[in-house]
Write a protein that holds these residues in place. Structure first.
Motif, mmCIF file in Angstrom:
data_model
loop_
_atom_site.group_PDB
_atom_site.id
_atom_site.type_symbol
_atom_site.label_atom_id
_atom_site.label_comp_id
_atom_site.label_asym_id
_atom_site.label_seq_id
_atom_site.Cartn_x
_atom_site.Cartn_y
_atom_site.Cartn_z
ATOM 1 N N MET A 109 99.790 17.893 -21.619
ATOM 2 C CA MET A 109 99.994 19.133 -20.833
ATOM 3 C C MET A 109 98.821 19.355 -19.871
ATOM 4 N N PHE A 110 97.611 19.096 -20.331
ATOM 5 C CA PHE A 110 96.447 19.310 -19.479
ATOM 6 C C PHE A 110 96.488 18.422 -18.242
ATOM 7 N N LEU A 111 96.893 17.139 -18.444
ATOM 8 C CA LEU A 111 96.969 16.236 -17.308
ATOM 9 C C LEU A 111 97.997 16.692 -16.291
ATOM 10 N N VAL A 112 99.078 17.283 -16.775
ATOM 11 C CA VAL A 112 100.105 17.816 -15.879
ATOM 12 C C VAL A 112 99.534 18.959 -15.050
ATOM 13 N N ILE A 113 98.759 19.819 -15.704
ATOM 14 C CA ILE A 113 98.155 20.962 -15.002
ATOM 15 C C ILE A 113 97.168 20.471 -13.950
ATOM 16 N N VAL A 114 96.353 19.485 -14.334
ATOM 17 C CA VAL A 114 95.387 18.942 -13.381
ATOM 18 C C VAL A 114 96.100 18.344 -12.180
ATOM 19 N N ALA A 115 97.185 17.637 -12.457
ATOM 20 C CA ALA A 115 97.949 17.039 -11.366
ATOM 21 C C ALA A 115 98.510 18.117 -10.457
ATOM 22 N N ALA A 116 98.973 19.218 -11.043
ATOM 23 C CA ALA A 116 99.514 20.322 -10.241
ATOM 24 C C ALA A 116 98.427 20.929 -9.359
ATOM 25 N N THR A 122 83.197 32.215 -26.976
ATOM 26 C CA THR A 122 84.625 32.110 -26.682
ATOM 27 C C THR A 122 84.918 30.823 -25.907
ATOM 28 N N LEU A 123 85.896 30.052 -26.372
ATOM 29 C CA LEU A 123 86.252 28.793 -25.720
ATOM 30 C C LEU A 123 86.978 29.064 -24.404
ATOM 31 N N PRO A 124 86.883 28.154 -23.424
ATOM 32 C CA PRO A 124 87.537 28.358 -22.126
ATOM 33 C C PRO A 124 89.030 28.652 -22.230
ATOM 34 N N ARG A 125 89.727 27.969 -23.148
ATOM 35 C CA ARG A 125 91.154 28.236 -23.314
ATOM 36 C C ARG A 125 91.395 29.684 -23.739
ATOM 37 N N ASP A 126 90.523 30.181 -24.642
ATOM 38 C CA ASP A 126 90.664 31.560 -25.115
ATOM 39 C C ASP A 126 90.250 32.567 -24.042
ATOM 40 N N VAL A 127 89.319 32.166 -23.171
ATOM 41 C CA VAL A 127 88.959 33.023 -22.043
ATOM 42 C C VAL A 127 90.169 33.226 -21.142
ATOM 43 N N ALA A 128 90.873 32.139 -20.857
ATOM 44 C CA ALA A 128 92.072 32.236 -20.012
ATOM 45 C C ALA A 128 93.101 33.163 -20.640
ATOM 46 N N VAL A 181 98.954 36.009 -14.786
ATOM 47 C CA VAL A 181 98.738 34.617 -14.431
ATOM 48 C C VAL A 181 99.116 33.760 -15.632
ATOM 49 N N ASN A 182 99.566 32.530 -15.374
ATOM 50 C CA ASN A 182 99.875 31.613 -16.451
ATOM 51 C C ASN A 182 98.573 31.167 -17.102
ATOM 52 N N PRO A 183 98.376 31.426 -18.397
ATOM 53 C CA PRO A 183 97.098 31.098 -19.028
ATOM 54 C C PRO A 183 96.793 29.606 -19.039
ATOM 55 N N LEU A 184 97.840 28.763 -19.149
ATOM 56 C CA LEU A 184 97.593 27.323 -19.125
ATOM 57 C C LEU A 184 97.146 26.858 -17.746
ATOM 58 N N LEU A 185 97.733 27.445 -16.718
ATOM 59 C CA LEU A 185 97.332 27.089 -15.361
ATOM 60 C C LEU A 185 95.900 27.539 -15.093
ATOM 61 N N LEU A 186 95.570 28.750 -15.568
ATOM 62 C CA LEU A 186 94.211 29.256 -15.375
ATOM 63 C C LEU A 186 93.200 28.402 -16.148
ATOM 64 N N TYR A 187 93.568 28.041 -17.372
ATOM 65 C CA TYR A 187 92.694 27.182 -18.173
ATOM 66 C C TYR A 187 92.508 25.835 -17.485
ATOM 67 N N GLY A 188 93.587 25.310 -16.911
ATOM 68 C CA GLY A 188 93.485 24.055 -16.186
ATOM 69 C C GLY A 188 92.518 24.150 -15.025
#
Length: 323
Positions: A1-8, A37-43, A53-60
């Protein structure tokens, strides 16, 4: 999933998204990030605060930027329309939402506590605590709190504790007092920094015009040097506590308390208020004068005299209207 976000993010739409204003549930939302707090949890915390905002996109974006681990803990205000780029910049810089509270020269500890209780978004962790417990919590068990906090304007993050702010003010006074004591006149009658703090608190309360502080310090230093009672009203008022109704009577001057400098020689056992920097310096560097008396002129300034006869003439002139 992370690689997909980076690609986006790496695609043609990434730059557009990074500079698009984000919607929020209110004009301004509050975001709190705890230490660790971890970056994913910050998002996710950004989303929970009300930023749409989409939290996965923000984390990416956090990860892709290379600054995810530089996000700082703190309390933030996120305004409607903030872009992902500006949001990350704020979190990395630690641009917290700050508030301020002013502790005023001449205030007592009671007044300080009242101001902290009214301070916006300051956590009242000392509410209901006795002064000795507060000082113990500050690492100074057995120390009287009066005069121990430096009067200044202190900024703090939303959600900070009043105890943390008091600790800063305590350390600030330690620093100012040490600096003043290091500059003390060689002939000062004071023997400890604590005595200097107490005298400075009296000078602070007695001074109507700032330029008079060194002369007022001279009067009290001269009296201490010869064992003469200080006879200063502010110490009597402090000793009366809640019994003082705004009108100082002759009977009050004769009512003995540890702070009554009309019934006891020397300095009172504790400061009576918070002295500022100028009062601290005046206490250890009094003006070169033989004055033993002073009386208010009525315009904020004081008339100083070296003997009782001259003082009585000044009292008749300025207090009784007799020329």
């Amino acid at each position: 999933m992370f690689l997909v976000i980076v690609a986006a993010l790496g695609g043609g739409g990434a730059l557009w998204w990074l500079n698009q204003g984000l919607a929020t549930s209110a004009n301004t939302v509050d975001l709190a990030i705890e230490p660790g707090t971890l970056p994913r949890d910050v998002a996710q915390a950004v989303v929970d605060a009300g930023v749409q905002v989409n939290p996965l996109l923000l984390y990416g974006w956090f990860r892709f930027s290379g600054e995810a681990r530089q996000i700082k803990a703190g309390s933030y205000e996120i305004e409607r329309g903030v872009t992902p780029r500006r949001l990350l910049r704020k979190l990395v810089r630690g641009d917290e939402a700050l508030r301020a509270v002013t502790l005023v020269e001449g205030w007592t500890f009671v007044q300080v506590r009242a101001a902290l209780l009214k301070a916006e978004q300051l956590k009242p962790t000392t509410r209901g605590l006795e002064p000795d417990l507060i000082m113990k919590s500050l690492g100074r068990p057995g120390l009287h709190p009066e005069g121990r906090f430096f009067p200044d304007t202190y900024t703090y993050a939303k959600g900070s504790s009043d105890l943390a702010l008091l600790k800063r003010a305590l350390r600030a006074m330690d620093k100012r007092l040490d600096a003043a004591w290091a500059q003390r006149a060689p002939d000062t009658p004071l023997t400890t920094p604590e005595q200097a703090l107490t005298l400075a608190s009296i000078i602070e309360k007695e001074t109507g015009r700032p330029s008079d502080r060194p002369m007022i310090a001279a009067v009290f230093s001269n009296r201490l040097r010869i064992g003469m009672m200080l006879q200063t009203d502010p110490t009597v008022i402090y000793g009366l506590g809640n019994r003082f109704d705004g009108n100082l009577r002759r009977s009050d001057l004769q009512t003995d308390t540890p702070w009554n400098t009309y019934t006891r020689t020397g300095l009172p056992p504790t400061p009576i208020a918070m002295p500022g920097k100028s009062a601290l310096l005046a206490a250890v560097q009094p003006a070169p004068s033989k004055a033993l008396y002073f009386v208010a002129r009525g315009d904020g300034s004081s008339e100083f005299s070296a003997d009782l006869e001259a003082h009585n003439r000044a009292v008749n002139k300025y207090q009784r209207g007799q020329q």
